[in-house]
Motif scaffolding. Structure first.
Motif, PDB file in Angstrom:
ATOM      1  N   LYS A   1       0.834  -1.356  -0.060  1.00 24.23           N
ATOM      2  CA  LYS A   1       0.050   0.049   0.197  1.00 24.23           C
ATOM      3  C   LYS A   1       0.862   1.244   0.057  1.00 24.23           C
ATOM      4  O   LYS A   1       0.560   2.306  -0.397  1.00 24.23           O
ATOM      5  N   MET A   2       1.987   1.154   0.369  1.00 21.30           N
ATOM      6  CA  MET A   2       2.850   2.372   0.864  1.00 21.30           C
ATOM      7  C   MET A   2       3.197   3.397  -0.670  1.00 21.30           C
ATOM      8  O   MET A   2       2.618   4.326  -0.289  1.00 21.30           O
ATOM      9  N   PRO A   3       3.408   2.631  -1.625  1.00 20.60           N
ATOM     10  CA  PRO A   3       3.756   3.590  -2.831  1.00 20.60           C
ATOM     11  C   PRO A   3       2.388   4.504  -3.305  1.00 20.60           C
ATOM     12  O   PRO A   3       2.272   5.735  -3.509  1.00 20.60           O
ATOM     13  N   SER A   4       1.232   3.725  -3.271  1.00 20.73           N
ATOM     14  CA  SER A   4       0.121   4.430  -3.502  1.00 20.73           C
ATOM     15  C   SER A   4      -0.299   5.385  -2.372  1.00 20.73           C
ATOM     16  O   SER A   4      -1.028   6.482  -2.814  1.00 20.73           O
ATOM     17  N   ASP A   5      -0.262   5.148  -1.152  1.00 19.77           N
ATOM     18  CA  ASP A   5      -0.528   6.160   0.109  1.00 19.77           C
ATOM     19  C   ASP A   5       0.347   7.227  -0.044  1.00 19.77           C
ATOM     20  O   ASP A   5      -0.149   8.481   0.070  1.00 19.77           O
ATOM     21  N   VAL A   6       1.723   7.224  -0.473  1.00 21.54           N
ATOM     22  CA  VAL A   6       2.475   8.207  -0.740  1.00 21.54           C
ATOM     23  C   VAL A   6       2.186   9.119  -1.829  1.00 21.54           C
ATOM     24  O   VAL A   6       2.075  10.377  -1.731  1.00 21.54           O
ATOM     25  N   TRP A   7       1.747   8.504  -2.710  1.00 13.35           N
ATOM     26  CA  TRP A   7       1.273   9.409  -4.192  1.00 13.35           C
ATOM     27  C   TRP A   7       0.021  10.127  -3.786  1.00 13.35           C
ATOM     28  O   TRP A   7       0.045  11.268  -4.115  1.00 13.35           O
ATOM     29  N   SER A   8      -0.838   9.578  -3.009  1.00 13.00           N
ATOM     30  CA  SER A   8      -2.029  10.282  -2.607  1.00 13.00           C
ATOM     31  C   SER A   8      -1.659  11.383  -1.748  1.00 13.00           C
ATOM     32  O   SER A   8      -2.320  12.501  -1.725  1.00 13.00           O
ATOM     33  N   ALA A   9      -0.810  11.163  -0.962  1.00 12.18           N
ATOM     34  CA  ALA A   9      -0.179  12.463  -0.012  1.00 12.18           C
ATOM     35  C   ALA A   9       0.298  13.463  -0.679  1.00 12.18           C
ATOM     36  O   ALA A   9      -0.116  14.567  -0.689  1.00 12.18           O
ATOM     37  N   PHE A  10       0.926  13.226  -1.981  1.00 13.11           N
ATOM     38  CA  PHE A  10       1.554  14.338  -2.798  1.00 13.11           C
ATOM     39  C   PHE A  10       0.523  14.850  -3.739  1.00 13.11           C
ATOM     40  O   PHE A  10       0.343  16.102  -3.890  1.00 13.11           O
ATOM     41  N   GLU A  11      -0.827  14.105  -3.905  1.00 12.80           N
ATOM     42  CA  GLU A  11      -1.760  14.681  -4.638  1.00 12.80           C
ATOM     43  C   GLU A  11      -2.626  15.910  -3.599  1.00 12.80           C
ATOM     44  O   GLU A  11      -2.839  16.852  -4.092  1.00 12.80           O
ATOM     45  N   ASP A  12      -2.635  15.232  -2.356  1.00 11.41           N
ATOM     46  CA  ASP A  12      -3.324  16.478  -1.451  1.00 11.41           C
ATOM     47  C   ASP A  12      -2.257  17.443  -1.364  1.00 11.41           C
ATOM     48  O   ASP A  12      -3.056  18.474  -1.227  1.00 11.41           O
ATOM     49  N   ILE A  13      -0.988  17.436  -1.217  1.00 14.26           N
ATOM     50  CA  ILE A  13      -0.138  18.457  -0.936  1.00 14.26           C
ATOM     51  C   ILE A  13      -0.219  19.428  -2.332  1.00 14.26           C
ATOM     52  O   ILE A  13      -0.193  20.669  -2.154  1.00 14.26           O
ATOM     53  N   VAL A  14      -0.218  18.827  -3.425  1.00 11.22           N
ATOM     54  CA  VAL A  14      -0.262  19.745  -4.838  1.00 11.22           C
ATOM     55  C   VAL A  14      -1.519  20.398  -4.895  1.00 11.22           C
ATOM     56  O   VAL A  14      -1.527  21.657  -5.236  1.00 11.22           O
ATOM     57  N   SER A  15      -2.518  19.737  -4.410  1.00 11.10           N
ATOM     58  CA  SER A  15      -3.929  20.375  -4.463  1.00 11.10           C
ATOM     59  C   SER A  15      -3.999  21.436  -3.429  1.00 11.10           C
ATOM     60  O   SER A  15      -4.385  22.595  -3.890  1.00 11.10           O
ATOM     61  N   LYS A  16      -3.650  21.231  -2.239  1.00 12.08           N
ATOM     62  CA  LYS A  16      -3.642  22.363  -1.238  1.00 12.08           C
ATOM     63  C   LYS A  16      -2.845  23.384  -1.361  1.00 12.08           C
ATOM     64  O   LYS A  16      -3.252  24.557  -1.259  1.00 12.08           O
ATOM     65  N   GLU A  17      -1.511  22.983  -1.624  1.00 15.71           N
ATOM     66  CA  GLU A  17      -0.404  24.400  -1.468  1.00 15.71           C
ATOM     67  C   GLU A  17      -0.479  24.917  -2.833  1.00 15.71           C
ATOM     68  O   GLU A  17      -0.413  26.203  -2.948  1.00 15.71           O
ATOM     69  N   GLY A  18      -1.033  24.324  -4.018  1.00 19.05           N
ATOM     70  CA  GLY A  18      -1.051  25.100  -5.247  1.00 19.05           C
ATOM     71  C   GLY A  18      -2.342  25.375  -5.601  1.00 19.05           C
ATOM     72  O   GLY A  18      -2.621  25.826  -6.389  1.00 19.05           O
ATOM     73  N   ALA A  19      -3.422  25.247  -4.363  1.00 19.96           N
ATOM     74  CA  ALA A  19      -4.852  25.736  -4.735  1.00 19.96           C
ATOM     75  C   ALA A  19      -5.239  25.241  -6.081  1.00 19.96           C
ATOM     76  O   ALA A  19      -5.717  26.058  -7.012  1.00 19.96           O
ATOM     77  N   VAL A  20      -5.321  24.135  -6.584  1.00 23.61           N
ATOM     78  CA  VAL A  20      -5.650  23.486  -7.570  1.00 23.61           C
ATOM     79  C   VAL A  20      -6.547  22.527  -7.735  1.00 23.61           C
ATOM     80  O   VAL A  20      -6.653  21.755  -6.298  1.00 23.61           O
ATOM     81  N   PRO A  21      -7.609  21.906  -8.288  1.00 24.72           N
ATOM     82  CA  PRO A  21      -8.652  20.729  -8.141  1.00 24.72           C
ATOM     83  C   PRO A  21      -7.667  19.643  -7.895  1.00 24.72           C
ATOM     84  O   PRO A  21      -6.565  19.432  -8.625  1.00 24.72           O
ATOM     85  N   ARG A  22      -8.160  18.469  -7.438  1.00 26.76           N
ATOM     86  CA  ARG A  22      -7.448  17.323  -7.635  1.00 26.76           C
ATOM     87  C   ARG A  22      -7.075  16.593  -8.925  1.00 26.76           C
ATOM     88  O   ARG A  22      -5.744  16.186  -9.017  1.00 26.76           O
ATOM     89  N   GLU A  23      -7.869  16.952  -9.777  1.00 23.69           N
ATOM     90  CA  GLU A  23      -7.468  16.379 -11.079  1.00 23.69           C
ATOM     91  C   GLU A  23      -6.382  16.980 -11.633  1.00 23.69           C
ATOM     92  O   GLU A  23      -5.626  16.397 -12.480  1.00 23.69           O
ATOM     93  N   SER A  24      -6.220  18.356 -11.399  1.00 22.20           N
ATOM     94  CA  SER A  24      -5.040  18.989 -11.967  1.00 22.20           C
ATOM     95  C   SER A  24      -3.899  18.496 -10.958  1.00 22.20           C
ATOM     96  O   SER A  24      -2.830  18.376 -11.578  1.00 22.20           O
ATOM     97  N   ALA A  25      -3.961  18.446  -9.753  1.00 23.54           N
ATOM     98  CA  ALA A  25      -2.900  17.844  -8.996  1.00 23.54           C
ATOM     99  C   ALA A  25      -2.554  16.628  -9.557  1.00 23.54           C
ATOM    100  O   ALA A  25      -1.126  16.398  -9.831  1.00 23.54           O
TER     101      ALA A  25
END
Length: 624
Positions: A581-605
């Protein structure tokens, strides 16, 4: 194309661990039993430009790592992706795809799905819907292969009745197949043997493994070098339930150049007592000298993959170097062949049941789930006496084991280090099991001077230039390659400016399994490459040291601003560790960070991360 060629089934396979070739060989056997000639080839043995000339092709492919094709498929796949191939290129080709994967991985059967789509895009016609074998199924990949094969034979018969002269349900007796194993063994007198081949040399290993029908890749026969163990240190606290070793090796033969991020493959030793028991049970003379040859009169399905060698080798040595008798579980075909050599009726009936479709699930429980070894299976059916030719053909090949290198060659000239988790578990029937290679390495004594055959390979983690900022995520033994990265950058920092590194590590308890604790802490202080002063950081998740479990992905989210700042500086992300599970869980964390810090929708992240991956700045090396 002649009528004979149009009646021939071509089976192309790409395998990394051997499962795909087992499935391909079974498809070939079942085609032959229905009167349909079949030719079996690895994809790296086939010229892809000839595909438009074929009539019917069955592809059997596994998915490795994070959705990657096996090494033997890479050239073939690159050819298919050429832009000058148009949508009519494969018109007239009928094909079927069977994939082998593990639904526990994020990119489950990714290679089979991509291949199926590409063949269709090039104009080929699918005979049957692609089959997807799943290691998570109670019967493994055969749970999907059995019904898929039934559909394949039925649909093939509709498309080209000439393939099956007596129909797809008519099956020739298997007796004649069992009369002809795909190898023949020749005995030799001791005076025929050159003494230079008797001392565990690279030549002896190469000779043994090139004679084996186990389909080792060409570079897996002769070792790159021999290594001498000089340090074997336990990194975990005694009694904590985990045993992780730090191993240091000197180059015994000439030193091999390697980079941080590379992989070391080791050929494990087998338990001498198990080898003795196998030879005694099978009534084999360990001191006899043999050569193994392909059976000349055999067809393509049964004779591929063996190099005829003229150098005799001691039988015991051949078993030790090529036949995994004490860790790997035999395949279903092993039980089928055993049934023909069982003298006791009750054993014959049980073996026939195991080999049948009805007994598939019970065989999986008895064999794969319990990880029964070849030796144990033979001992459970004492009336069976398999000829040596069948043992050589059917016993699983002894494979090298791959480990991420945990040292920098700049920091440790003439040495290579490994970080090895000693694998052990209990089966459903409460039988203790251990990983062959990891347990063997853990038990080696540096004072005994054992020489270990080894091969160096490029891994999935390319060495970064000193100017590249790094975000490293390596929980557990996933930290191994990053120890080398940190050592390398520390040396680089003495001569030039180096970009910052942040490292996320995870383990259960700070006191029990914080691997290389002092190393990481030292480099996070006093202007070390992980220190605040250098723009770096060390962030550790101890999952069991508090009521609520904390993992590396939680620490990544906790430090999202730091991660985002480094990403904006052009940082590359490197992830290593368990493939579940670890690689996909880490990928999801990066999706959250790009979406949050970059202020973009999840799809854009997601698109942003995919672009990072395509640019060669998101690397994953995962293992099961």
């Amino acid at each position: 194309m002649t009528e004979t060629e149009s009646r021939k089934l071509l089976i192309l396979y790409a395998t990394q661990t051997g499962n795909a070739v087992d499935a391909a060989e079974r498809i070939g056997r079942e085609a032959e039993r229905r009167g349909c000639p079949a030719s079996l080839l690895s994809m790296d043995e086939y010229d892809a430009s000839l595909l438009p000339l074929e009539d019917t092709v069955v592809f059997v492919v596994s998915t490795t790592g994070q959705g990657d094709p096996p090494d033997s498929m890479k050239v073939f796949w690159r050819f298919l992706l050429q832009r000058n191939l148009n949508r009519h290129w494969l018109e007239g080709l009928r094909y079927a795809v069977f994939g082998l994967g593990d639904s526990g991985y994020q990119k489950y059967n990714f290679v089979a799905k991509k291949l199926d789509k590409r063949l269709s895009d090039l104009g080929a016609q699918a005979i049957v819907e692609r089959g997807l074998g799943d290691d998570q199924h109670p019967s493994g990949y055969e749970g999907a292969l059995d019904p898929w094969l039934s559909s394949l034979w039925r649909m093939l018969n509709q498309k080209n009745p000439k393939l099956f002269p007596d129909g797809p349900d008519y099956v020739i007796s298997d007796e004649k197949f069992l009369d002809l194993p795909k190898v023949e063994i020749r005995d030799h007198a001791a005076d025929e043997v050159n003494p230079q081949y008797l001392f565990g040399s690279e030549i002896e290993i190469e000779q043994a493994r090139s004679m084996s029908p186990g389909r080792f890749s060409g570079r897996q026969t002769r070792p790159d070098c021999f290594l001498k163990l000089v340090k074997n240190h336990c990194l975990t606290k005694a009694g904590c339930g985990k045993d992780v070793r730090h191993l240091e090796f000197n180059f015994e033969s000439s030193a091999i150049e390697y980079d941080v991020g590379d992989v070391l493959e080791i050929l494990p030793g087998q338990d001498p007592e198990a080898v003795d028991a196998f030879l005694e049970h099978c009534h084999l003379d360990p001191e006899s000298f043999i050569t193994v040859h392909p059976r000349k009169e055999d067809n393509g399905v049964l004779a591929n993959g063996i190099s005829a060698s003229t150098v005799p080798i001691k039988l015991r040595t051949f078993v030790e170097l090529t036949m995994d008798i004490s860790s790997a579980s035999p395949r279903r075909y092993f039980f089928e062949v055993m049934s023909y050599f069982a003298a006791a009726q009750h054993e014959k009936e049980r073996l026939q049941y195991f080999a049948s479709a009805e007994g598939r699930d019970d065989l999986y429980q008895y064999n794969q789930k319990e990880r029964r070894t070849v030796l144990e299976v033979l001992q459970d059916f004492p009336s069976v006496q398999l000829p040596l030719e069948w043992l050589v053909q059917l016993v699983p090949p002894l494979k090298t084991r791959a480990f991420s290198i945990s040292s920098s060659p700049s920091a440790h000239p003439n040495q290579v280090h490994l970080t090895v988790n000693v694998v052990s578990w209990m089966t459903p029937f409460k039988r203790n099991r251990a990983g062959l290679c990891s347990m063997w390495l853990a038990n080696l004594d540096p004072n005994q001077g054992a020489c270990i055959p080894a091969w160096f390979q490029k891994g999935s983690l390319p060495p970064p230039p000193p100017s590249l900022p790094l975000i490293l995520i390596g929980p557990g033994t996933g930290c191994a390659p990053f120890r080398g990265f940190v050592e390398e950058r520390t040396i680089q920092s003495r001569f030039t400016w180096t970009a910052p590194i942040i490292f996320f590590f995870g383990c259960r308890n700070e006191e029990n399994d914080f691997l290389y604790r002092d190393f990481w802490l030292d480099h996070s202080r006093n202007d070390g490459v992980l220190s605040d002063a250098k723009g770096g950081g060390l962030f550790v998740a101890f999952s069991r040291d508090q009521p609520q479990k904390i993992y590396v992905q939680d620490k990544i989210r906790e430090h999202s601003q730091t991660v985002w700042n480094l990403l904006n500086l052009g940082a590359a992300v490197y992830v290593a560790g368990s493939s579940t599970k670890m690689p996909s869980d880490v990928w999801s964390a990066f999706e959250d960070i790009v979406s949050k810090e970059g202020a973009v929708p999840r799809e854009s992240a997601v698109r942003w991360l995919r672009a990072l991956e395509k640019a060669g700045k998101y690397h994953v090396e995962a293992w099961s």
